[in-house]
Design a protein around this motif. Sequence first.
Motif, PDB file in Angstrom:
ATOM      1  N   ARG A  55      37.514  41.894  44.647  1.00 17.54           N
ATOM      2  CA  ARG A  55      36.565  40.842  44.265  1.00 17.54           C
ATOM      3  C   ARG A  55      35.195  41.433  43.934  1.00 17.54           C
ATOM      4  O   ARG A  55      34.523  41.015  42.989  1.00 17.54           O
ATOM      5  N   THR A  56      34.799  42.420  44.730  1.00 15.19           N
ATOM      6  CA  THR A  56      33.510  43.074  44.477  1.00 15.19           C
ATOM      7  C   THR A  56      33.532  43.807  43.140  1.00 15.19           C
ATOM      8  O   THR A  56      32.584  43.711  42.341  1.00 15.19           O
ATOM      9  N   ALA A  57      34.624  44.530  42.876  1.00 15.42           N
ATOM     10  CA  ALA A  57      34.747  45.269  41.610  1.00 15.42           C
ATOM     11  C   ALA A  57      34.786  44.324  40.422  1.00 15.42           C
ATOM     12  O   ALA A  57      34.309  44.657  39.331  1.00 15.42           O
ATOM     13  N   GLY A  58      35.337  43.128  40.637  1.00 15.71           N
ATOM     14  CA  GLY A  58      35.421  42.147  39.561  1.00 15.71           C
ATOM     15  C   GLY A  58      34.192  41.266  39.453  1.00 15.71           C
ATOM     16  O   GLY A  58      34.171  40.325  38.645  1.00 15.71           O
ATOM     17  N   HIS A  59      33.183  41.575  40.282  1.00 15.32           N
ATOM     18  CA  HIS A  59      31.909  40.823  40.280  1.00 15.32           C
ATOM     19  C   HIS A  59      32.149  39.322  40.460  1.00 15.32           C
ATOM     20  O   HIS A  59      31.549  38.501  39.767  1.00 15.32           O
ATOM     21  N   LYS A  60      33.007  38.992  41.408  1.00 13.91           N
ATOM     22  CA  LYS A  60      33.281  37.583  41.667  1.00 13.91           C
ATOM     23  C   LYS A  60      32.170  36.964  42.500  1.00 13.91           C
ATOM     24  O   LYS A  60      31.592  37.615  43.381  1.00 13.91           O
ATOM     25  N   ASP A  61      31.918  35.731  42.201  1.00 11.89           N
ATOM     26  CA  ASP A  61      30.886  34.973  42.918  1.00 11.89           C
ATOM     27  C   ASP A  61      31.234  34.928  44.405  1.00 11.89           C
ATOM     28  O   ASP A  61      32.380  34.671  44.776  1.00 11.89           O
ATOM     29  N   THR A  62      30.272  35.188  45.245  1.00  9.86           N
ATOM     30  CA  THR A  62      30.510  35.172  46.694  1.00  9.86           C
ATOM     31  C   THR A  62      30.891  33.786  47.195  1.00  9.86           C
ATOM     32  O   THR A  62      31.408  33.643  48.288  1.00  9.86           O
ATOM     33  N   GLU A  63      30.609  32.765  46.373  1.00 10.83           N
ATOM     34  CA  GLU A  63      30.948  31.406  46.784  1.00 10.83           C
ATOM     35  C   GLU A  63      32.357  31.002  46.358  1.00 10.83           C
ATOM     36  O   GLU A  63      32.820  29.926  46.701  1.00 10.83           O
ATOM     37  N   SER A  64      33.035  31.851  45.597  1.00 11.31           N
ATOM     38  CA  SER A  64      34.393  31.530  45.172  1.00 11.31           C
ATOM     39  C   SER A  64      35.356  31.637  46.355  1.00 11.31           C
ATOM     40  O   SER A  64      35.065  32.300  47.348  1.00 11.31           O
ATOM     41  N   THR A  65      36.503  30.988  46.235  1.00  6.09           N
ATOM     42  CA  THR A  65      37.475  30.986  47.326  1.00  6.09           C
ATOM     43  C   THR A  65      37.972  32.410  47.588  1.00  6.09           C
ATOM     44  O   THR A  65      38.447  33.084  46.671  1.00  6.09           O
ATOM     45  N   PRO A  66      37.853  32.883  48.838  1.00  2.16           N
ATOM     46  CA  PRO A  66      38.243  34.267  49.147  1.00  2.16           C
ATOM     47  C   PRO A  66      39.758  34.410  49.372  1.00  2.16           C
ATOM     48  O   PRO A  66      40.216  34.653  50.492  1.00  2.16           O
ATOM     49  N   TRP A  67      40.544  34.260  48.305  1.00  3.34           N
ATOM     50  CA  TRP A  67      41.996  34.362  48.442  1.00  3.34           C
ATOM     51  C   TRP A  67      42.385  35.739  48.974  1.00  3.34           C
ATOM     52  O   TRP A  67      41.763  36.751  48.645  1.00  3.34           O
ATOM     53  N   LEU A  68      43.446  35.762  49.773  1.00  2.00           N
ATOM     54  CA  LEU A  68      43.912  37.040  50.329  1.00  2.00           C
ATOM     55  C   LEU A  68      44.631  37.879  49.272  1.00  2.00           C
ATOM     56  O   LEU A  68      44.574  39.101  49.308  1.00  2.00           O
ATOM     57  N   TRP A  69      45.288  37.201  48.337  1.00  2.00           N
ATOM     58  CA  TRP A  69      46.056  37.927  47.326  1.00  2.00           C
ATOM     59  C   TRP A  69      45.407  37.732  45.955  1.00  2.00           C
ATOM     60  O   TRP A  69      45.385  36.631  45.427  1.00  2.00           O
ATOM     61  N   VAL A  70      44.874  38.818  45.429  1.00  2.00           N
ATOM     62  CA  VAL A  70      44.152  38.744  44.164  1.00  2.00           C
ATOM     63  C   VAL A  70      44.600  39.866  43.226  1.00  2.00           C
ATOM     64  O   VAL A  70      45.186  40.863  43.649  1.00  2.00           O
ATOM     65  N   LYS A  71      44.298  39.688  41.959  1.00  3.71           N
ATOM     66  CA  LYS A  71      44.586  40.706  40.948  1.00  3.71           C
ATOM     67  C   LYS A  71      43.529  41.807  41.010  1.00  3.71           C
ATOM     68  O   LYS A  71      42.579  41.728  41.787  1.00  3.71           O
ATOM     69  N   GLN A  72      43.686  42.816  40.151  1.00  2.06           N
ATOM     70  CA  GLN A  72      42.737  43.931  40.124  1.00  2.06           C
ATOM     71  C   GLN A  72      41.315  43.460  39.826  1.00  2.06           C
ATOM     72  O   GLN A  72      40.347  44.019  40.331  1.00  2.06           O
ATOM     73  N   ASN A  73      41.190  42.395  38.998  1.00  2.00           N
ATOM     74  CA  ASN A  73      39.850  41.913  38.624  1.00  2.00           C
ATOM     75  C   ASN A  73      39.282  40.895  39.609  1.00  2.00           C
ATOM     76  O   ASN A  73      38.217  40.329  39.386  1.00  2.00           O
ATOM     77  N   GLY A  74      40.007  40.642  40.704  1.00  2.00           N
ATOM     78  CA  GLY A  74      39.507  39.727  41.725  1.00  2.00           C
ATOM     79  C   GLY A  74      39.950  38.288  41.572  1.00  2.00           C
ATOM     80  O   GLY A  74      39.712  37.456  42.457  1.00  2.00           O
ATOM     81  N   ASP A  75      40.595  37.958  40.432  1.00  2.00           N
ATOM     82  CA  ASP A  75      41.126  36.605  40.262  1.00  2.00           C
ATOM     83  C   ASP A  75      42.348  36.416  41.169  1.00  2.00           C
ATOM     84  O   ASP A  75      43.038  37.386  41.507  1.00  2.00           O
ATOM     85  N   PRO A  76      42.632  35.182  41.566  1.00  4.04           N
ATOM     86  CA  PRO A  76      43.791  34.964  42.441  1.00  4.04           C
ATOM     87  C   PRO A  76      45.099  35.378  41.767  1.00  4.04           C
ATOM     88  O   PRO A  76      45.263  35.207  40.558  1.00  4.04           O
ATOM     89  N   SER A  77      45.999  35.953  42.545  1.00  4.95           N
ATOM     90  CA  SER A  77      47.309  36.332  42.019  1.00  4.95           C
ATOM     91  C   SER A  77      48.045  35.096  41.542  1.00  4.95           C
ATOM     92  O   SER A  77      47.819  33.988  42.044  1.00  4.95           O
ATOM     93  N   GLY A  78      48.933  35.280  40.582  1.00  2.52           N
ATOM     94  CA  GLY A  78      49.735  34.153  40.111  1.00  2.52           C
ATOM     95  C   GLY A  78      50.611  33.605  41.219  1.00  2.52           C
ATOM     96  O   GLY A  78      51.063  34.358  42.095  1.00  2.52           O
ATOM     97  N   VAL A  79      50.864  32.319  41.196  1.00  4.60           N
ATOM     98  CA  VAL A  79      51.647  31.695  42.268  1.00  4.60           C
ATOM     99  C   VAL A  79      53.099  32.156  42.266  1.00  4.60           C
ATOM    100  O   VAL A  79      53.810  31.993  43.258  1.00  4.60           O
ATOM    101  N   LEU A  80      53.546  32.753  41.167  1.00  5.53           N
ATOM    102  CA  LEU A  80      54.918  33.268  41.086  1.00  5.53           C
ATOM    103  C   LEU A  80      54.980  34.779  41.279  1.00  5.53           C
ATOM    104  O   LEU A  80      56.032  35.393  41.083  1.00  5.53           O
ATOM    105  N   HIS A  81      53.858  35.389  41.661  1.00  4.88           N
ATOM    106  CA  HIS A  81      53.833  36.842  41.843  1.00  4.88           C
ATOM    107  C   HIS A  81      54.809  37.279  42.936  1.00  4.88           C
ATOM    108  O   HIS A  81      55.508  38.297  42.789  1.00  4.88           O
ATOM    109  N   LEU A  82      54.869  36.530  44.020  1.00  2.00           N
ATOM    110  CA  LEU A  82      55.778  36.860  45.118  1.00  2.00           C
ATOM    111  C   LEU A  82      57.231  36.793  44.653  1.00  2.00           C
ATOM    112  O   LEU A  82      58.053  37.655  45.005  1.00  2.00           O
TER     113      LEU A  82
END
Length: 412
Positions: free
Chosen positions: A290-317
Motif C-alpha cells: 500500500r505504501t509503495a502504491g501511494h494508497k490513501d491512509t484512509e482507504s480500507t486496509p485490506w489484508l490481501w492486496v495486489k502489488q500496487n496496493g489495490d485489493p486482490s480480486g475476489v476470485l484470486h483465491l
Amino acid sequence: MRKWTKVKNHPNLYEYPTDQGKRFGVRRGYKDTVGNYKQFSKSGYKTWREADIVLKKFESDLALKNFDNLSADKVKLEQVWRQMVSEKERLGRWRTSTADSQKMNYDTYIKKALGNYFLSKIKRPVVQSWLDSLSQSELAHDTIRSAYGTLSLIINYAVSQELLGSNRIRGLDYSGKDAKNKSIEPIDFNKWMKCAKENLNPYDYNMIFILANSGMRRGEINGLRTTSIEIKENQITKERYAVVNIDYQRSVNEPNGGELKTKTSYRKIVMTGESVNALENSIETANLRRTAGHKDTESTPWLWVKQNGDPSGVLHLTYLCKTISTKVGIKMHPHMFRHYFATETIAHGVPQIDVMHYLGHSSVQMTADYTRPTEGASLNVSKGFSPAIPTDTEIVVQGTMYHNLYHNSNEN
C-alpha cells in the motif's frame, strides 16, 4: 353499456335492463392483501334473491378467508414474489447474500415453471410435478432442496398476507443427484499444500495457509483487513496467538465488501503456531504494498492486496487453488478447506459445539453435515472397536466345554 341501478335496501345489488327483461347483478369492492383495489362482479340473475345468494357467498368467503374461492381475487405467484422481495428489502430482513441466492432460485427454477400460476393453482400435484421435473434434469439434491425452499418461502408469505389459508405444499418428496465429493485424505492434503508452498510466492501461500488453518469461508478470507487481526501473548506460557475478528466479506456480488452470510457468521477466532507468523508476514506485506502504491491512509486496509496496493480480486483465491490443483493433480477449491477443517478437528476430539462456533455455523447439525468420512478416521474407529466375537482360543475352549456337556448329558 347498460346502466346499472342500485336495488333499494339491498347494498351491492343492482338491476339493469336487457332485451329479455330486467336482470340483477352484484358489485362489491374491496382491497386485497397486497394493497390492490379489487371488485367482485357477477351478473345475469333473474331475481334479486339469486344475486343476493351470490353476494352472501362472496362475503362469507371473504370473512372466512377462503381466498381460493374468490374468483375475482386472482393473484399470481409472480405478484406475491415481487411483493415479498420488496418488503424484505425495505425492512432490511435479507442480507445481500440471502437476497442473491433467493433471487437466483426464483429466476432459474421457479419463474418460468410456476410464476404465472394463480395461487389457487399452486397445489401439491402441481408442485410435485415441478419437483419431479427438476429431479429428472439431473440437478443436485441440494439444489432442488434450495429451490423448493424458496417456493415454500413465497407460499408462507402468501399465508402471512392472508392470500391463502395454509401452506399446502409442505413435506413433498424429491430426489436429485448426490452432492460432489468434498472429502480429501490427509496424505493428499499434505501433498497439495507442499506443492502450494513450492510454487506460490510467500504472500499467496500465506493466504492458502490461513484458509486451511481457520476454516473460514472464501468471502471471509477476502474480507480480512490488517485491523481485523490482533497479535497477543499468553502471560504465563509466553505463547503468541492471534485473535481474528471476522465481521466482513468480499464476493463477486460485493467486491467492495458487505455483511456476512448469517448472524452466527460474525465471530472472533484464535489462531496459534505458524498461523501467527503467516498473519504477521501478510500484514507487513500488505502495508508495504500500500505504501509503495501511494494508497490513501484512509482507504480500507485490506489484508490481501495486489502489488500496487489495490485489493486482490475476489476470485484470486480460486485462481490459486485451481493453479495448484492442476499442477499436483489433486483437486481442491476454497470451500473444501472448510470441510477438511471441520472433519479433522472433530476427528481429533474437538467438541462439535466448539467447532460450530469457530466456523460460524448456526447449529451443530450443520457442522456435522460438513464432516466427511476419511480412511484415517475409519482406521481409528476400527482400532477403537473391542470385538465381541470370541477369539480362536475361546472358541476351542467353548467347543470342548460343549462337547463334554453333550457327552455327560448322554451318559446320564
